[in-house]
Write an enzyme that holds these catalytic residues in place. Structure first.
Site, PDB file in Angstrom:
ATOM      1  N   GLU A 181       0.820  -1.213   0.000  1.00 44.62           N
ATOM      2  CA  GLU A 181       0.000   0.000   0.000  1.00 44.62           C
ATOM      3  C   GLU A 181       0.852   1.261   0.000  1.00 44.62           C
ATOM      4  O   GLU A 181       0.521   2.244  -0.670  1.00 44.62           O
ATOM      5  CB  GLU A 181      -0.934   0.016   1.227  1.00 44.62           C
ATOM      6  CG  GLU A 181      -1.962  -1.094   1.250  1.00 44.62           C
ATOM      7  CD  GLU A 181      -1.518  -2.345   1.992  1.00 44.62           C
ATOM      8  OE1 GLU A 181      -2.372  -2.992   2.608  1.00 44.62           O
ATOM      9  OE2 GLU A 181      -0.315  -2.675   1.935  1.00 44.62           O
ATOM     10  N   LEU A 182       1.946   1.247   0.776  1.00 48.30           N
ATOM     11  CA  LEU A 182       2.782   2.449   0.850  1.00 48.30           C
ATOM     12  C   LEU A 182       3.432   2.734  -0.496  1.00 48.30           C
ATOM     13  O   LEU A 182       3.482   3.879  -0.941  1.00 48.30           O
ATOM     14  CB  LEU A 182       3.851   2.305   1.937  1.00 48.30           C
ATOM     15  CG  LEU A 182       4.709   3.559   2.159  1.00 48.30           C
ATOM     16  CD1 LEU A 182       3.861   4.728   2.651  1.00 48.30           C
ATOM     17  CD2 LEU A 182       5.846   3.292   3.150  1.00 48.30           C
ATOM     18  N   GLY A 191      23.572  -7.633 -21.962  1.00 45.61           N
ATOM     19  CA  GLY A 191      22.542  -8.676 -21.993  1.00 45.61           C
ATOM     20  C   GLY A 191      21.180  -8.168 -22.389  1.00 45.61           C
ATOM     21  O   GLY A 191      20.719  -8.389 -23.500  1.00 45.61           O
ATOM     22  N   ARG A 200      10.665   0.740  -4.019  1.00 41.39           N
ATOM     23  CA  ARG A 200      11.004  -0.474  -4.778  1.00 41.39           C
ATOM     24  C   ARG A 200      10.959  -1.696  -3.862  1.00 41.39           C
ATOM     25  O   ARG A 200      11.624  -1.744  -2.835  1.00 41.39           O
ATOM     26  CB  ARG A 200      12.378  -0.360  -5.420  1.00 41.39           C
ATOM     27  CG  ARG A 200      12.773  -1.647  -6.148  1.00 41.39           C
ATOM     28  CD  ARG A 200      13.935  -1.477  -7.103  1.00 41.39           C
ATOM     29  NE  ARG A 200      14.534  -2.739  -7.468  1.00 41.39           N
ATOM     30  CZ  ARG A 200      13.990  -3.674  -8.240  1.00 41.39           C
ATOM     31  NH1 ARG A 200      12.792  -3.480  -8.750  1.00 41.39           N
ATOM     32  NH2 ARG A 200      14.628  -4.800  -8.529  1.00 41.39           N
ATOM     33  N   CYS A 237      28.580  -5.791 -11.366  1.00 44.31           N
ATOM     34  CA  CYS A 237      28.326  -4.354 -11.279  1.00 44.31           C
ATOM     35  C   CYS A 237      28.360  -3.881  -9.833  1.00 44.31           C
ATOM     36  O   CYS A 237      27.376  -3.966  -9.132  1.00 44.31           O
ATOM     37  CB  CYS A 237      26.993  -3.978 -11.934  1.00 44.31           C
ATOM     38  SG  CYS A 237      25.643  -5.100 -11.611  1.00 44.31           S
ATOM     39  N   HIS A 291      22.425   3.882 -16.260  1.00 47.17           N
ATOM     40  CA  HIS A 291      21.400   4.207 -15.264  1.00 47.17           C
ATOM     41  C   HIS A 291      20.730   5.543 -15.558  1.00 47.17           C
ATOM     42  O   HIS A 291      19.796   5.937 -14.881  1.00 47.17           O
ATOM     43  CB  HIS A 291      22.006   4.206 -13.860  1.00 47.17           C
ATOM     44  CG  HIS A 291      22.582   2.876 -13.497  1.00 47.17           C
ATOM     45  ND1 HIS A 291      23.899   2.547 -13.732  1.00 47.17           N
ATOM     46  CD2 HIS A 291      22.008   1.771 -12.951  1.00 47.17           C
ATOM     47  CE1 HIS A 291      24.106   1.295 -13.338  1.00 47.17           C
ATOM     48  NE2 HIS A 291      22.980   0.808 -12.866  1.00 47.17           N
TER      49      HIS A 291
END
Length: 758
Positions: A17-18, A434, A517, A645, A696
Site C-alpha cells: 500500500e505504501l 545482456g 522499490r 556491477c 542508469h
C-alpha cells in the site's frame, strides 16, 4: 515474567500500500494529506499486529517514507548541504528529493545495509558537518502509539553505527569518527525529547559492533554510552546480523540497561553473556528468512536462560522484521499447490505469533500452548523427511564430483587462442551486457500469457519478434558479439527459478529493497536441478538470425543464491553448488546447440561477503568454485563471459581472477575508470570490458566522454585484452536513447581502432 518486544516491522504494508501511495504522490495523483493518511493507517495496523502477539513493547520510529537512515540524517541535521534544505523545516517533497534527486542535485548514494538486500541512503559527512536535533519523526510515532493505549519503545540507530555507515566527503581529509563530539549532544537532545514524550525504554541499535571495527571505534563506545546513559530513559543496546561475543567485556561494562543479541546468526552467544547482570534480549526468531521455527528447539535454548535471568530475559526477532514478507495467510496459490511447503513457512505476522507462543510457554509453561508447539514440531518433522526437499540423485551428483570438477580443460592462454581462431574479432571488440529495453508491449504480452489470455504460441511469436528487432538493431550498429535482449525474462533470478526444481514463488511475498522499490525473492526450499533446457531455444533462434556470434545469457549461481530466500537446513555453499551444476547442464546444452559465447552474470558475488574479514576466504572459495562448476567441461573454444556491477573490487581481485572467466565486463563509467586501475595494478590475466557509459541515466554521452574513458582504459589494460561495452544491461532504458548511446560507443570504437591500426 519474560518480556516480548519488537525492533521493527515491514513498512510497505501487506499489499504494498505504501509503495502505490508514494508513487501516486510522486505522479501528483494524490495529495500529501492522502499519503500521510495511508502511512498513519499502516503504522496503526503494524502496532495492532504486535499488540495481538501480546507484545509488552511495540516498536516505534522504525516506520519511514523511504529509509530509516535518511530519517536519522534529518533528525540529526546531517542532510547534505548541497541541497540547500533546512533540516528543521524539511517538507515531505524535499525529503523525497534527498532520496531521488532533483534538477539541481543528484540523489544521495544508496548501498546495501550490512549484508542484507535492503538499501539505505549513505550519509555524506564533511569535516565541517554541523548537527542539529529534530526529534519530530520519533516523537510523533511514539505519541501515535500511546494514543492507541500501547506501550511503545522507540528504536534509533546509534551514533557510532550512523557514522560508520556514512562516507567522508569534501576536499579536506578527515576521519568521520572525529565528528562524534559534535554528534553526541544532538543524540542526547533526541533521546531527551523522547523521554519527555513518555518513553520508558529506548532501543539504540549498533549493528556496527558485528563488523571488524577499528580499535578506536570500539573504544569510543565507552564515552558514547557514558554520555547517553545520563538521559533518564532505560537504554536497550541492539545488536544483530552477527556475533558481538568478542566485545562481551566492553558490552557488560557499558552503563546501559539491557543488551539485545542475535541468536539466529550467532547461536553460540549466550555463553559469552552468561554473567550479564542486566536485561538480556535474545533474538530467537529469524528476522531475515521465511522459515517457520521449531519452537521446541528454541525453548531448549531459551528456558535455561530464563532459569538464570528470570525477569531480565526479553525475547524478540533476531533483527527488525523489515526483511521478511508480511503475511503468509494471503498466499492461497502456494497453499493449494504446495501445502507442505506452505506449512514450513512463517512471514512477519506468523513470526509475531511464534513469539507470542514462546512468551506463553516461558511464562505459563509449555502446556499452555501445547497445541501450537505440537503443530510447530509436526512442520519441522515433515520438512526434515520430505522427499520434495531431499533428492538422492542431486546428493549423489555432488558427492561424486572429482577433485578438479570445477576446472576448464586448458589455461586461459590456450583457450583464448582457440576462441580467437573462430571468433576472429577486431581490436576492441564490442558487445552488450545482456538485456535490451523491456517495453510496455513486452510486459503486456508476458502479463497476458501468465493470465492465460495469450496462447503459448502467440507469446512465443511476440518474443521472437522482439528478439529479431534486437538482433537487427545490433547488426545495423555493427556490434561484434550480439545478445538476444532477454525479452522473455521478467527478472534475472525469477526467470531461472521458475525453470529449476527446488524453487517456489509467492504472490505477495514482497520485501522493501529501497524507497518504493520492492522485490519478491524466490524461495529455494529443496535440492536444485534442471528438468529441461531453459534458454537454448531462445538463444538458438537468435543465432539463426545472424552470422555473428550470439551470447547465451545465464544468471550465475551465487547471484541466484543471494537474491533468494534460501533453505536453512543445509549449508549455503551446498545449495550454491547444486545451482551451479544445474547451470552447467544448461551451459553444455548451449554449447552443443552451437552457442559458443556464454555469459554467466555474477553481480552479487561481493554482496555475499561475510561481515567479518576472517570469514571471507571460506566464502570466496566456495563462491568461486560454484562459478567455475557452472562453466566446467566446456571446450577451449567456448568463451565464458561474466558481468559484475559494483564499485569495490580491490580487496577481492584474486578471487575474481580465480573465477577464470575468459572475459569479465564491469561497471566503471561512474567512477571515471578508477576501478580499472586496481585491475591494472593486479595484472588481471584475462580479457576485460570496462563499461564506457552509464546506463542508469537516459542521458546520451558525448563522443568525447566515451573516448576519454576508453583512452583511460587503454592506459591500464593491454589493448589486445580490452572489450568495449555499456556499464550494465539496458532493460530500464527506452529504445531511442539506447540506440543513440550505442551509436556513440561504436563511433568512438571505430575511431580508436583506426588510430591503433596505424
Amino acid at each position: 515474567m519474560t518480556t516480548l518486544h519488537f525492533s521493527g516491522f515491514p513498512r510497505v504494508g501487506a499489499f504494498r500500500e505504501l509503495k502505490f501511495a508514494q508513487e501516486k504522490y510522486w505522479r501528483k495523483e494524490i495529495s500529501e494529506q492522502e499519503l500521510l493518511a495511508v502511512a498513519k493507517d499502516l503504522r496503526e495496523k503494524n502496532w495492532k499486529h504486535q499488540a495481538a502477539a501480546n507484545a509488552d513493547y511495540v516498536a516505534v520510529g522504525d516506520f519511514t517514507f523511504y529509509d530509516h537512515i535518511l530519517d536519522l540524517q534529518v533528525a540529526t541535521g546531517a542532510i547534505p548541504a548541497r541541497f540547500g534544505f533546512d533540516s528543521q523545516n524539511l517538507s515531505l517533497e524535499q525529503f523525497f528529493q534527498l532520496a531521488r534527486g532533483n534538477k539541481d542535485q543528484f540523489a544521495i548514494e544508496m548501498t546495501k545495509w550490512f549484508d542484507t538486500n535492503y538499501h539505505y541512503l549513505v550519509p555524506e559527512f564533511h569535516a565541517d558537518t554541523e548537527f542539529k536535533a529534530n526529534a519530530k519523526h520519533y516523537v510523533q510515532q511514539l505519541q501515535e502509539a500511546q494514543a492507541l493505549g500501547l506501550k511503545a519503545k522507540p528504536t534509533v540507530v546509534g551514533p557510532l553505527t550512523f557514522l560508520w555507515v556514512g562516507k567522508e566527503k569534501g576536499a579536506v581529509e578527515f576521519d568521520r569518527l572525529s565528528l562524534l563530539p559534535k554528534l553526541l549532544p544532538v543524540y542526547v537532545e533526541i533521546l531527551t525529547a523522547l523521554v519527555e514524550a513518555g518513553a520508558e525504554w529506548i532501543q539504540i541499535d549498533e549493528p556496527a559492533l558485528t563488523v571488524d571495527l577499528p580499535k578506536e571505534w570500539v573504544e569510543a563506545y565507552k564515552d558514547v554510552y557514558a554520555t547517553l546513559s545520563k538521559v533518564s530513559a532505560k537504554i536497550l543496546l541492539g545488536t544483530y546480523f552477527g556475533s558481538v561475543a568478542e566485545h562481551a567485556a566492553l558490552l557488560k561494562a557499558l552503563p546501559v540497561d539491557g543488551l539485545h543479541i542475535d541468536l539466529v546468526r550467532a547461536p553460540e552467544q549466550p555463553d559469552a553473556f552468561a554473567d550479564y547482570d542486566k536485561v538480556l534480549s535474545v533474538g530467537v526468531i529469524d528476522g531475515r528468512n521465511i522459515w517457520r521455527a521449531n519452537l521446541n528447539k528454541v525453548l531448549e535454548t531459551v528456558e535455561p536462560l530464563q532459569a538464570k535471568l528470570g525477569e531480565r530475559l526479553w525475547i524478540s526477532s533476531s533483527c527488525s522484521l523489515l526483511h521478511t514478507p508480511f503475511d503468509l495467510s494471503v498466499e492461497e496459490k502456494l497453499k493449494a499447490n504446495k501445502p507442505d511447503l506452505y506449512s514450513w513457512l512463517a512471514f512477519t505476522l506468523q513470526k509475531t505469533q511464534e513469539l507470542r507462543v514462546l512468551k506463553a510457554a516461558l511464562n505459563e509453561g509449555r502446556d499452555s500452548v501445547a497445541e501450537e508447539l505440537a503443530a510447530s514440531q509436526a512442520a519441522a518433522d515433515s520438512r526434515a523427511n520430505s522427499s520434495e526437499i531431499h533428492r538422492a540423485d542431486v546428493a549423489k551428483r555432488l558427492a561424486d564430483l572429482p577433485a578438479n570438477a570445477d576446472q576448464r580443460k586448458s589455461p586461459f592462454v590456450n583457450r583464448i587462442k582457440a576462441q580467437q581462431a573462430w571468433l576472429n574479432l577486431p581490436l576492441l571488440p564490442t558487445t552488450n551486457i545482456g538485456s535490451f529495453p523491456q517495453t510496455t508491449e513486452i510486459r503486456q504480452a508476458r502479463a497476458a500469457f501468465k493470465k492465460g489470455e495469450l496462447s503459448a504460441a502467440d507469446y512465443e511469436a511476440a518474443m521472437k519478434k522482439e528478439i529479431a528487432l534486437v538482433v537487427e538493431e545490433q547488426e545495423k550498429l555493427d556490434l561484434d558479439v550480439l545478445v538476444h535482449g532477454e525479452a522473455e525474462r521478467n527478472d534475472m533470478v525469477e526467470y531461472f527459478g521458475e525453470l529449476l526444481s527446488g524453487f517456489a514463488f509467492t504472490q505477495y511475498g514482497w520485501v522493501q529493497s529501497y524507497g518504493s522499490r520492492c522485490v519478491k525473492p524466490p524461495i529455494i526450499f529443496g535440492d536444485v536441478s534442471r528438468p529441461e533446457a531453459m534458454t537454448v531455444a531462445w538463444s538458438t533462434y537468435a543465432q539463426s538470425l545472424t552470422k555473428r556470434p550470439m551470447k547465451g545469457m545465464l544468471t550465475g549461481p551465487v547471484t541466484i543464491l543471494q537474491w533468494s530466500f534460501v533453505r536453512n537446513d543445509i549449508p549455503r555453499a551446498t545449495v550454491c553448488k547444486q545451482i551451479a551444476l544445474a547451470l552447467n547442464d544448461e551451459v553444455l546444452d548451449l554449447e552443443k546447440a552451437g552457442i559458443k559465447v556464454i555469459q554467466i552474470d555474477e553481480p552479487a558475488i561481493r554482496e555475499g561477503l561475510p561481515l567479518k574479514r576472517a570469514d571471507w576466504d571460506a566464502y570466496l572459495n566456495w563462491a568461486g568454485e560454484s562459478f567455475r562448476l557452472s562453466s566446467a567441461g566446456c571446450e577451449d573454444s567456448t568463451q565464458i563471459h561474466t558481468h559484475m556491477c559494483y564499485s569495490e573490487f580491490n580487496d577481492i581481485l584474486p578471487a575474481i581472477a580465480a573465477m577464470d572467466a575468459d572475459v569479465i565486463t564491469i561497471e566503471t563509467s561512474r567512477s571515471d575508470m578508477e576501478l580499472l586501475t586496481a585491475f591494472g595494478k593486479f595484472k588481471y590475466p584475462n580479457d576485460i570490458g570496462p563499461g564506457v557509459y552509464d546506463i542508469h541515466s537516459p542521458r546520451v554521452p558525448t563522443e568525447a566522454e566515451v573516448e576519454h574513458l576508453l583512452r583511460k582504459a587503454i592506459e591500464v589494460v593491454p589493448v589486445e585484452r580490452l572489450w568495449v561495452n555499456p556499464d550494465c544491461g539496458l532493460k530500464t532504458r527506452g529504445w531511442k536513447e539506447t540506440l543513440e548511446q550505442l551509436q556513440v560507443m561504436m563511433n568512438v570504437t571505430r575511431k580508436l581502432r583506426a588510430e591503433l591500426a596505424k
